[in-house]
Design a protein around this motif. Sequence first.
Motif, mmCIF file in Angstrom:
data_model
loop_
_atom_site.group_PDB
_atom_site.id
_atom_site.type_symbol
_atom_site.label_atom_id
_atom_site.label_comp_id
_atom_site.label_asym_id
_atom_site.label_seq_id
_atom_site.Cartn_x
_atom_site.Cartn_y
_atom_site.Cartn_z
ATOM 1 N N CYS A 40 0.859 -1.196 0.000
ATOM 2 C CA CYS A 40 0.000 0.000 0.000
ATOM 3 C C CYS A 40 0.888 1.237 0.000
ATOM 4 O O CYS A 40 1.928 1.264 0.656
ATOM 5 C CB CYS A 40 -0.878 0.050 1.246
ATOM 6 S SG CYS A 40 -2.289 -1.032 1.214
ATOM 7 N N TYR A 48 -1.811 5.790 2.271
ATOM 8 C CA TYR A 48 -2.885 4.923 2.757
ATOM 9 C C TYR A 48 -2.439 4.117 3.974
ATOM 10 O O TYR A 48 -3.214 3.858 4.880
ATOM 11 C CB TYR A 48 -3.340 3.955 1.660
ATOM 12 C CG TYR A 48 -3.839 4.632 0.425
ATOM 13 C CD1 TYR A 48 -4.850 5.587 0.484
ATOM 14 C CD2 TYR A 48 -3.301 4.339 -0.819
ATOM 15 C CE1 TYR A 48 -5.311 6.221 -0.661
ATOM 16 C CE2 TYR A 48 -3.755 4.960 -1.969
ATOM 17 C CZ TYR A 48 -4.760 5.898 -1.883
ATOM 18 O OH TYR A 48 -5.210 6.518 -3.017
ATOM 19 N N THR A 79 -10.592 13.296 4.157
ATOM 20 C CA THR A 79 -9.418 12.716 3.498
ATOM 21 C C THR A 79 -8.926 11.501 4.270
ATOM 22 O O THR A 79 -8.633 10.454 3.682
ATOM 23 C CB THR A 79 -8.287 13.760 3.369
ATOM 24 O OG1 THR A 79 -8.740 14.817 2.531
ATOM 25 C CG2 THR A 79 -7.013 13.156 2.801
ATOM 26 N N SER A 132 -11.278 8.571 3.809
ATOM 27 C CA SER A 132 -11.119 8.018 2.459
ATOM 28 C C SER A 132 -9.860 7.172 2.349
ATOM 29 O O SER A 132 -9.866 6.092 1.744
ATOM 30 C CB SER A 132 -11.062 9.140 1.423
ATOM 31 O OG SER A 132 -12.278 9.820 1.357
ATOM 32 N N GLN A 133 -8.769 7.653 2.927
ATOM 33 C CA GLN A 133 -7.499 6.920 2.856
ATOM 34 C C GLN A 133 -7.586 5.589 3.607
ATOM 35 O O GLN A 133 -7.063 4.576 3.142
ATOM 36 C CB GLN A 133 -6.362 7.770 3.406
ATOM 37 C CG GLN A 133 -6.005 8.927 2.505
ATOM 38 C CD GLN A 133 -5.009 9.880 3.118
ATOM 39 O OE1 GLN A 133 -4.824 9.929 4.333
ATOM 40 N NE2 GLN A 133 -4.355 10.662 2.262
ATOM 41 N N GLN A 141 -10.345 3.806 4.214
ATOM 42 C CA GLN A 141 -11.209 2.911 3.443
ATOM 43 C C GLN A 141 -10.497 2.391 2.201
ATOM 44 O O GLN A 141 -10.628 1.210 1.851
ATOM 45 C CB GLN A 141 -12.507 3.629 3.055
ATOM 46 C CG GLN A 141 -13.440 3.849 4.215
ATOM 47 C CD GLN A 141 -13.778 2.554 4.944
ATOM 48 O OE1 GLN A 141 -14.115 1.553 4.329
ATOM 49 N NE2 GLN A 141 -13.668 2.571 6.263
ATOM 50 N N ARG A 142 -9.743 3.244 1.540
ATOM 51 C CA ARG A 142 -9.003 2.824 0.346
ATOM 52 C C ARG A 142 -7.970 1.767 0.705
ATOM 53 O O ARG A 142 -7.815 0.766 -0.010
ATOM 54 C CB ARG A 142 -8.327 4.040 -0.302
ATOM 55 C CG ARG A 142 -7.533 3.707 -1.528
ATOM 56 C CD ARG A 142 -8.439 3.376 -2.700
ATOM 57 N NE ARG A 142 -7.630 3.147 -3.872
ATOM 58 C CZ ARG A 142 -7.829 2.172 -4.738
ATOM 59 N NH1 ARG A 142 -8.843 1.359 -4.602
ATOM 60 N NH2 ARG A 142 -7.039 2.022 -5.765
ATOM 61 N N ALA A 143 -7.258 1.953 1.797
ATOM 62 C CA ALA A 143 -6.255 0.973 2.223
ATOM 63 C C ALA A 143 -6.909 -0.372 2.529
ATOM 64 O O ALA A 143 -6.402 -1.423 2.135
ATOM 65 C CB ALA A 143 -5.507 1.490 3.455
ATOM 66 N N ARG A 144 -8.037 -0.352 3.214
ATOM 67 C CA ARG A 144 -8.750 -1.599 3.525
ATOM 68 C C ARG A 144 -9.180 -2.306 2.245
ATOM 69 O O ARG A 144 -9.073 -3.530 2.136
ATOM 70 C CB ARG A 144 -9.949 -1.308 4.406
ATOM 71 C CG ARG A 144 -9.574 -0.931 5.824
ATOM 72 C CD ARG A 144 -10.793 -0.535 6.613
ATOM 73 N NE ARG A 144 -10.452 -0.131 7.981
ATOM 74 C CZ ARG A 144 -11.222 0.619 8.736
ATOM 75 N NH1 ARG A 144 -12.397 1.060 8.291
ATOM 76 N NH2 ARG A 144 -10.844 0.936 9.961
ATOM 77 N N LYS A 145 -9.671 -1.526 1.270
ATOM 78 C CA LYS A 145 -10.097 -2.113 0.001
ATOM 79 C C LYS A 145 -8.921 -2.693 -0.773
ATOM 80 O O LYS A 145 -9.033 -3.751 -1.391
ATOM 81 C CB LYS A 145 -10.827 -1.074 -0.847
ATOM 82 C CG LYS A 145 -12.214 -0.770 -0.344
ATOM 83 C CD LYS A 145 -12.899 0.275 -1.197
ATOM 84 C CE LYS A 145 -14.269 0.614 -0.618
ATOM 85 N NZ LYS A 145 -14.952 1.651 -1.399
ATOM 86 N N LEU A 146 -7.786 -2.013 -0.750
ATOM 87 C CA LEU A 146 -6.599 -2.512 -1.441
ATOM 88 C C LEU A 146 -6.116 -3.828 -0.840
ATOM 89 O O LEU A 146 -5.733 -4.754 -1.557
ATOM 90 C CB LEU A 146 -5.478 -1.474 -1.400
ATOM 91 C CG LEU A 146 -5.670 -0.243 -2.273
ATOM 92 C CD1 LEU A 146 -4.627 0.818 -1.938
ATOM 93 C CD2 LEU A 146 -5.616 -0.624 -3.745
ATOM 94 N N LYS A 156 -8.618 -6.497 -1.784
ATOM 95 C CA LYS A 156 -8.424 -6.843 -3.194
ATOM 96 C C LYS A 156 -7.200 -7.740 -3.366
ATOM 97 O O LYS A 156 -7.211 -8.686 -4.154
ATOM 98 C CB LYS A 156 -8.273 -5.574 -4.032
ATOM 99 C CG LYS A 156 -8.186 -5.832 -5.521
ATOM 100 C CD LYS A 156 -8.127 -4.529 -6.288
ATOM 101 C CE LYS A 156 -8.060 -4.664 -7.774
ATOM 102 N NZ LYS A 156 -7.586 -5.847 -8.377
#
Length: 91
Positions: free
Chosen positions: A16, A20, A47, A50-51, A53-58, A61
């Motif tokens: 990551c 993130y 911000t 969002s960061q 949540q994005r890290a968790r999604k990455l 994935k």
Amino acid sequence: MTTQKKIALEELYKVCREKYRKPLFLSDIKGLKQQDIAFKLEQSLSTTKSQIQRARKLIAKGFIDCCGFKFDKKGNLIGEIQDKKDCKVCK
């Protein structure tokens, strides 16, 4: 959590981007409130959220793409590490 899953999680965390990784670490590992993280990182709360949540999604994935995990009906990530010769995470 099995040793293989811990190793995979650590490797996925490492890939990551820093922007993130840092908020995720402060939130999910250190247990800081998102408002406190935003203040500490000198950025807005939106911000920071969002960061994280994005890290968790990455990471999710990565477990799906690399390790063959899936989401159950409740949205929980489930599965077992599947060895793949070309995978840099599962090793």
